[in-house]
Motif scaffolding. Structure first.
Motif, PDB file in Angstrom:
ATOM      1  N   VAL A  18       0.855  -1.189   0.000  1.00  0.00           N
ATOM      2  CA  VAL A  18       0.000   0.000   0.000  1.00  0.00           C
ATOM      3  C   VAL A  18       0.891   1.240   0.000  1.00  0.00           C
ATOM      4  N   PRO A  19       0.338   2.401  -0.312  1.00  0.00           N
ATOM      5  CA  PRO A  19       1.108   3.641  -0.164  1.00  0.00           C
ATOM      6  C   PRO A  19       1.561   3.819   1.284  1.00  0.00           C
ATOM      7  N   ALA A  20       2.759   4.353   1.475  1.00  0.00           N
ATOM      8  CA  ALA A  20       3.297   4.538   2.825  1.00  0.00           C
ATOM      9  C   ALA A  20       2.390   5.419   3.680  1.00  0.00           C
ATOM     10  N   ARG A  21       1.687   6.349   3.058  1.00  0.00           N
ATOM     11  CA  ARG A  21       0.810   7.247   3.823  1.00  0.00           C
ATOM     12  C   ARG A  21      -0.409   6.520   4.394  1.00  0.00           C
ATOM     13  N   ALA A  22      -0.651   5.284   3.921  1.00  0.00           N
ATOM     14  CA  ALA A  22      -1.827   4.532   4.385  1.00  0.00           C
ATOM     15  C   ALA A  22      -1.575   3.788   5.687  1.00  0.00           C
ATOM     16  N   VAL A  23      -0.323   3.739   6.156  1.00  0.00           N
ATOM     17  CA  VAL A  23      -0.022   3.013   7.393  1.00  0.00           C
ATOM     18  C   VAL A  23       0.243   4.006   8.521  1.00  0.00           C
ATOM     19  N   ILE A  24      -0.143   3.624   9.730  1.00  0.00           N
ATOM     20  CA  ILE A  24       0.071   4.444  10.921  1.00  0.00           C
ATOM     21  C   ILE A  24       0.931   3.642  11.885  1.00  0.00           C
ATOM     22  N   PRO A  25       2.116   4.125  12.263  1.00  0.00           N
ATOM     23  CA  PRO A  25       2.947   3.377  13.204  1.00  0.00           C
ATOM     24  C   PRO A  25       2.244   3.162  14.545  1.00  0.00           C
ATOM     25  N   VAL A  26       2.409   1.967  15.080  1.00  0.00           N
ATOM     26  CA  VAL A  26       1.859   1.626  16.387  1.00  0.00           C
ATOM     27  C   VAL A  26       2.874   2.021  17.457  1.00  0.00           C
ATOM     28  N   PRO A  27       2.468   2.727  18.516  1.00  0.00           N
ATOM     29  CA  PRO A  27       3.423   3.071  19.578  1.00  0.00           C
ATOM     30  C   PRO A  27       4.128   1.827  20.112  1.00  0.00           C
ATOM     31  N   ASP A  28       5.399   1.978  20.468  1.00  0.00           N
ATOM     32  CA  ASP A  28       6.200   0.832  20.901  1.00  0.00           C
ATOM     33  C   ASP A  28       5.626   0.123  22.116  1.00  0.00           C
ATOM     34  N   ASP A  29       4.890   0.854  22.960  1.00  0.00           N
ATOM     35  CA  ASP A  29       4.357   0.240  24.170  1.00  0.00           C
ATOM     36  C   ASP A  29       2.917  -0.255  24.012  1.00  0.00           C
ATOM     37  N   VAL A  30       2.447  -0.373  22.766  1.00  0.00           N
ATOM     38  CA  VAL A  30       1.142  -0.976  22.482  1.00  0.00           C
ATOM     39  C   VAL A  30       1.378  -2.338  21.837  1.00  0.00           C
ATOM     40  N   PRO A  31       0.998  -3.438  22.487  1.00  0.00           N
ATOM     41  CA  PRO A  31       1.204  -4.767  21.902  1.00  0.00           C
ATOM     42  C   PRO A  31       0.501  -4.877  20.550  1.00  0.00           C
ATOM     43  N   PRO A  32       1.117  -5.551  19.568  1.00  0.00           N
ATOM     44  CA  PRO A  32       0.506  -5.639  18.231  1.00  0.00           C
ATOM     45  C   PRO A  32      -0.909  -6.190  18.231  1.00  0.00           C
ATOM     46  N   ARG A  33      -1.189  -7.222  19.032  1.00  0.00           N
ATOM     47  CA  ARG A  33      -2.545  -7.774  19.008  1.00  0.00           C
ATOM     48  C   ARG A  33      -3.553  -6.760  19.533  1.00  0.00           C
ATOM     49  N   ARG A  34      -3.207  -6.015  20.594  1.00  0.00           N
ATOM     50  CA  ARG A  34      -4.123  -4.987  21.102  1.00  0.00           C
ATOM     51  C   ARG A  34      -4.367  -3.907  20.056  1.00  0.00           C
ATOM     52  N   ALA A  35      -3.384  -3.668  19.218  1.00  0.00           N
ATOM     53  CA  ALA A  35      -3.499  -2.592  18.228  1.00  0.00           C
ATOM     54  C   ALA A  35      -4.581  -2.842  17.189  1.00  0.00           C
ATOM     55  N   VAL A  36      -5.068  -4.101  17.031  1.00  0.00           N
ATOM     56  CA  VAL A  36      -6.164  -4.324  16.086  1.00  0.00           C
ATOM     57  C   VAL A  36      -7.421  -3.591  16.533  1.00  0.00           C
ATOM     58  N   LEU A  37      -7.481  -3.185  17.800  1.00  0.00           N
ATOM     59  CA  LEU A  37      -8.636  -2.449  18.314  1.00  0.00           C
ATOM     60  C   LEU A  37      -8.637  -0.990  17.871  1.00  0.00           C
ATOM     61  N   ALA A  38      -7.617  -0.580  17.125  1.00  0.00           N
ATOM     62  CA  ALA A  38      -7.532   0.831  16.738  1.00  0.00           C
ATOM     63  C   ALA A  38      -8.771   1.294  15.992  1.00  0.00           C
ATOM     64  N   GLY A  39      -9.306   0.448  15.123  1.00  0.00           N
ATOM     65  CA  GLY A  39     -10.509   0.835  14.387  1.00  0.00           C
ATOM     66  C   GLY A  39     -11.700   1.042  15.307  1.00  0.00           C
ATOM     67  N   ALA A  40     -11.825   0.191  16.330  1.00  0.00           N
ATOM     68  CA  ALA A  40     -12.930   0.326  17.282  1.00  0.00           C
ATOM     69  C   ALA A  40     -12.757   1.559  18.150  1.00  0.00           C
TER      70      ALA A  40
END
Length: 325
Positions: free
Chosen positions: A107-129
């Motif tokens: 995807v275009p690089a502008r379409a991704v948002i870095p996840v903060p280092d102290d947010v576990p990747p699995r928890r980060a799927v909740l970003a949309g919610a």
């Protein structure tokens, strides 16, 4: 070209894994290897069941959707992965992308948002919610000390309740027909009530239940001249409301909320990217882990989606593990 695996809804109620060719990233693009995806039980199961009204086919398109409703369609928007190729400042970063269920993608690089280092990747799927909850609260605009009811203790309702509970002096009650959600509410730091116990004269009432009964309860429990924020999406299901009785004499209002555009109260100074970045920042809160109630392998996705759509799994947010894909 490399090959990847993607989940498609082939026809209403039936999904399959497909093998697809993955192009090499070009200038300004990233290649992301998926770690986890999440299933939105409301919208995604509506799509899976073929219940998107034809009038909404264009408005309901996901950012990276392929195919068309009712199917075959590749749909989804809760994806967390790691950047394997792309600009140097993103290489190796864990990122959130509004991309469907797929093992890797470009995807275009502008379409991704870095996840903060102290947010576990699995928890980060909740970003949309959480992003949806942010927009709902921008629409609802609760104030200090408000009495807030959130009807529907699903993924979105729980996120709204947790964020509203952070407002000083706010008294937040999460309402659901499932008594087991009381423990979830406790871990989110808010009150809980079954519908018959729901408090009245509430300053802010948000309905996320996706049910006609939930919206009817919202009308009964709002303060006079109050505004109900309707955050459910009913697909092609009709809804009947009692707009006789005291609806007019109490001067009640029903306001819709939908994440497709930033709330008018913030639209002139917040972009959708700003809103999503805020959601990821809010996910530093470990209380959100209570919403991660199930996980399964990508290999089981067709069966998993069918079970979730049929209500056979009592999941708030079910995640899909792609780490061995």
């Amino acid at each position: 070209m490399r090959e990847v695996t993607a989940f498609w809804t082939e026809r209403p109620g039936a999904g399959a894994l497909r093998t697809e060719a993955l192009p090499a990233p070009g200038e300004g693009e990233v290649l992301v290897r998926t770690l986890h995806t999440g299933v939105s039980r409301g919208t995604e199961t509506t799509v899976f069941g073929g219940r998107v009204p034809p009038s909404e086919y264009e408005r309901m398109r996901a950012p990276f959707q392929e195919g068309d409703f009712p199917g075959p369609v590749k749909y989804g928007y809760l994806n967390v992965g790691r950047v394997e190729e792309g600009p140097e400042d993103l290489l190796g970063r864990v990122v959130f992308t509004l991309f469907p269920h797929q093992s890797a993608f470009v995807v275009p690089a502008r379409a991704v948002i870095p996840v903060p280092d102290d947010v576990p990747p699995r928890r980060a799927v909740l970003a949309g919610a959480v992003e949806t909850a942010v927009n709902i609260l921008w629409d609802a605009a609760p104030l200090l000390g408000d009495r807030v009811t959130v009807i529907g203790a699903g993924m979105i309702g729980c996120c709204v309740a947790r964020l509203a509970g952070g407002i000083p002096g706010a008294r937040v009650t999460l309402v659901d027909t499932e008594p087991g959600r009381r423990a979830v509410a406790g871990r989110l730091g808010v009150g809980f009530a079954e519908p018959d116990e729901a408090p009245g004269d509430q300053d802010v009432v948000v309905n996320t239940s996706g049910s006609e009964d939930g919206l009817r309860l919202a009308l009964r429990t709002a303060v006079d001249e109050g505004e109900i924020v309707e955050a459910s999406w009913y697909g092609d299901r009709p809804v009947t409301l009692p707009l006789g009785g005291d609806f007019h004499s109490r001067r009640l209002s029903i306001r819709s909320s939908q994440v497709g555009a930033v709330s008018p109260r913030r639209r002139d100074r917040r972009s959708t990217s700003d809103r999503l970045a805020l959601a990821l920042d809010l996910l530093r809160d470990p209380a959100f882990d209570v919403l991660l109630t199930g996980s399964s392998s990508w290999r089981e996705l067709p069966e998993t989606m069918a079970a979730l759509a049929a209500g056979q799994r009592d999941a708030l947010c079910h995640t899909i593990d792609w780490r061995d894909a």
